[in-house]
Scaffold this motif. Structure first.
Motif, PDB file in Angstrom:
ATOM      1  N   ARG A 178       0.752  15.112  -7.202  1.00 18.78           N
ATOM      2  CA  ARG A 178       1.206  15.596  -5.894  1.00 18.78           C
ATOM      3  C   ARG A 178       0.914  14.567  -4.807  1.00 18.78           C
ATOM      4  O   ARG A 178       1.757  14.246  -3.977  1.00 18.78           O
ATOM      5  N   HIS A 179      -0.290  14.041  -4.820  1.00 14.25           N
ATOM      6  CA  HIS A 179      -0.684  13.102  -3.777  1.00 14.25           C
ATOM      7  C   HIS A 179      -0.038  11.731  -3.958  1.00 14.25           C
ATOM      8  O   HIS A 179       0.270  11.061  -2.968  1.00 14.25           O
ATOM      9  N   ALA A 180       0.202  11.343  -5.191  1.00 15.00           N
ATOM     10  CA  ALA A 180       0.934  10.098  -5.415  1.00 15.00           C
ATOM     11  C   ALA A 180       2.343  10.217  -4.840  1.00 15.00           C
ATOM     12  O   ALA A 180       2.854   9.276  -4.216  1.00 15.00           O
ATOM     13  N   ALA A 181       2.961  11.379  -5.014  1.00 12.71           N
ATOM     14  CA  ALA A 181       4.304  11.611  -4.464  1.00 12.71           C
ATOM     15  C   ALA A 181       4.268  11.636  -2.937  1.00 12.71           C
ATOM     16  O   ALA A 181       5.148  11.068  -2.282  1.00 12.71           O
ATOM     17  N   LEU A 182       3.256  12.275  -2.359  1.00 10.50           N
ATOM     18  CA  LEU A 182       3.132  12.290  -0.899  1.00 10.50           C
ATOM     19  C   LEU A 182       2.930  10.877  -0.354  1.00 10.50           C
ATOM     20  O   LEU A 182       3.541  10.495   0.642  1.00 10.50           O
ATOM     21  N   LEU A 183       2.082  10.106  -1.007  1.00  9.23           N
ATOM     22  CA  LEU A 183       1.847   8.731  -0.582  1.00  9.23           C
ATOM     23  C   LEU A 183       3.138   7.925  -0.664  1.00  9.23           C
ATOM     24  O   LEU A 183       3.462   7.166   0.254  1.00  9.23           O
ATOM     25  N   ASP A 184       3.876   8.092  -1.735  1.00  6.77           N
ATOM     26  CA  ASP A 184       5.133   7.377  -1.900  1.00  6.77           C
ATOM     27  C   ASP A 184       6.111   7.727  -0.783  1.00  6.77           C
ATOM     28  O   ASP A 184       6.776   6.853  -0.219  1.00  6.77           O
ATOM     29  N   ARG A 185       6.169   9.000  -0.429  1.00 10.73           N
ATOM     30  CA  ARG A 185       7.061   9.431   0.653  1.00 10.73           C
ATOM     31  C   ARG A 185       6.580   8.918   2.008  1.00 10.73           C
ATOM     32  O   ARG A 185       7.393   8.567   2.868  1.00 10.73           O
ATOM     33  N   MET A 186       5.274   8.867   2.222  1.00 10.69           N
ATOM     34  CA  MET A 186       4.737   8.317   3.472  1.00 10.69           C
ATOM     35  C   MET A 186       5.076   6.827   3.568  1.00 10.69           C
ATOM     36  O   MET A 186       5.466   6.338   4.626  1.00 10.69           O
ATOM     37  N   ALA A 187       4.927   6.114   2.472  1.00 11.17           N
ATOM     38  CA  ALA A 187       5.269   4.695   2.468  1.00 11.17           C
ATOM     39  C   ALA A 187       6.753   4.509   2.781  1.00 11.17           C
ATOM     40  O   ALA A 187       7.127   3.644   3.583  1.00 11.17           O
ATOM     41  N   ASP A 188       7.566   5.333   2.175  1.00 11.51           N
ATOM     42  CA  ASP A 188       9.003   5.264   2.418  1.00 11.51           C
ATOM     43  C   ASP A 188       9.335   5.520   3.886  1.00 11.51           C
ATOM     44  O   ASP A 188      10.262   4.922   4.430  1.00 11.51           O
ATOM     45  N   ALA A 189       8.555   6.374   4.537  1.00 13.51           N
ATOM     46  CA  ALA A 189       8.791   6.697   5.948  1.00 13.51           C
ATOM     47  C   ALA A 189       8.690   5.469   6.843  1.00 13.51           C
ATOM     48  O   ALA A 189       9.304   5.424   7.904  1.00 13.51           O
ATOM     49  N   VAL A 190       7.919   4.472   6.398  1.00 17.99           N
ATOM     50  CA  VAL A 190       7.802   3.242   7.193  1.00 17.99           C
ATOM     51  C   VAL A 190       8.486   2.064   6.500  1.00 17.99           C
ATOM     52  O   VAL A 190       8.206   0.906   6.781  1.00 17.99           O
ATOM     53  N   GLY A 191       9.392   2.390   5.584  1.00 16.67           N
ATOM     54  CA  GLY A 191      10.213   1.363   4.961  1.00 16.67           C
ATOM     55  C   GLY A 191       9.567   0.592   3.833  1.00 16.67           C
ATOM     56  O   GLY A 191      10.005  -0.517   3.506  1.00 16.67           O
ATOM     57  N   LEU A 192       8.544   1.158   3.215  1.00 15.43           N
ATOM     58  CA  LEU A 192       7.861   0.479   2.111  1.00 15.43           C
ATOM     59  C   LEU A 192       8.234   1.102   0.777  1.00 15.43           C
ATOM     60  O   LEU A 192       8.397   2.315   0.674  1.00 15.43           O
ATOM     61  N   ASP A 193       8.328   0.264  -0.240  1.00 16.07           N
ATOM     62  CA  ASP A 193       8.540   0.713  -1.611  1.00 16.07           C
ATOM     63  C   ASP A 193       7.278   0.335  -2.387  1.00 16.07           C
ATOM     64  O   ASP A 193       7.045  -0.851  -2.653  1.00 16.07           O
ATOM     65  N   LEU A 194       6.469   1.326  -2.721  1.00 17.28           N
ATOM     66  CA  LEU A 194       5.190   1.053  -3.377  1.00 17.28           C
ATOM     67  C   LEU A 194       5.366   0.352  -4.712  1.00 17.28           C
ATOM     68  O   LEU A 194       4.566  -0.514  -5.076  1.00 17.28           O
ATOM     69  N   GLN A 195       6.411   0.697  -5.442  1.00 10.85           N
ATOM     70  CA  GLN A 195       6.657   0.045  -6.730  1.00 10.85           C
ATOM     71  C   GLN A 195       6.932  -1.448  -6.516  1.00 10.85           C
ATOM     72  O   GLN A 195       6.363  -2.285  -7.211  1.00 10.85           O
ATOM     73  N   ASP A 196       7.773  -1.769  -5.550  1.00  9.71           N
ATOM     74  CA  ASP A 196       8.049  -3.178  -5.248  1.00  9.71           C
ATOM     75  C   ASP A 196       6.792  -3.910  -4.794  1.00  9.71           C
ATOM     76  O   ASP A 196       6.573  -5.066  -5.166  1.00  9.71           O
ATOM     77  N   LEU A 197       5.971  -3.241  -3.981  1.00  4.47           N
ATOM     78  CA  LEU A 197       4.733  -3.865  -3.517  1.00  4.47           C
ATOM     79  C   LEU A 197       3.809  -4.187  -4.688  1.00  4.47           C
ATOM     80  O   LEU A 197       3.192  -5.255  -4.722  1.00  4.47           O
ATOM     81  N   ALA A 198       3.712  -3.271  -5.637  1.00  2.00           N
ATOM     82  CA  ALA A 198       2.843  -3.482  -6.796  1.00  2.00           C
ATOM     83  C   ALA A 198       3.398  -4.583  -7.706  1.00  2.00           C
ATOM     84  O   ALA A 198       2.659  -5.461  -8.161  1.00  2.00           O
TER      85      ALA A 198
END
Length: 83
Positions: A9-29
């Motif tokens: 749940r929290h991984a999904a929330l974090l992913d959505r928060m990152a997306d809100a500021v234009g970040l793709d966590l998968q790409d960052l990793a």
């Protein structure tokens, strides 16, 4: 101890928060701009947040910013500024 469902749940929330500021966590990793350790720490910080329901409401508002209560706000903002 956190359950796998809580972590998901929290991984999904974090992913959505990152997306809100234009970040793709998968790409960052993948690019190495965010280590897997930092990503895991961010998920755990999120899991320790007392406001997951508020977070979900915030995200439903389709905002392009991060709420003050987000425990990962500073890190996500710094990553967004460096993008």
């Amino acid at each position: 101890m956190l359950s796998i469902d809580q972590i998901r749940r929290h991984a999904a929330l974090l992913d959505r928060m990152a997306d809100a500021v234009g970040l793709d966590l998968q790409d960052l990793a993948i690019s190495g701009r965010m280590s897997m350790d930092n990503l895991a720490s961010a998920v755990l910080r999120c899991a320790n947040c007392a406001h997951p329901d508020r977070c979900s409401e915030w995200l439903r508002a389709d905002t392009r910013s991060l709420p003050e209560f987000c425990l990962n706000k500073l890190e996500l903002q710094e990553l967004a500024e460096d993008a």
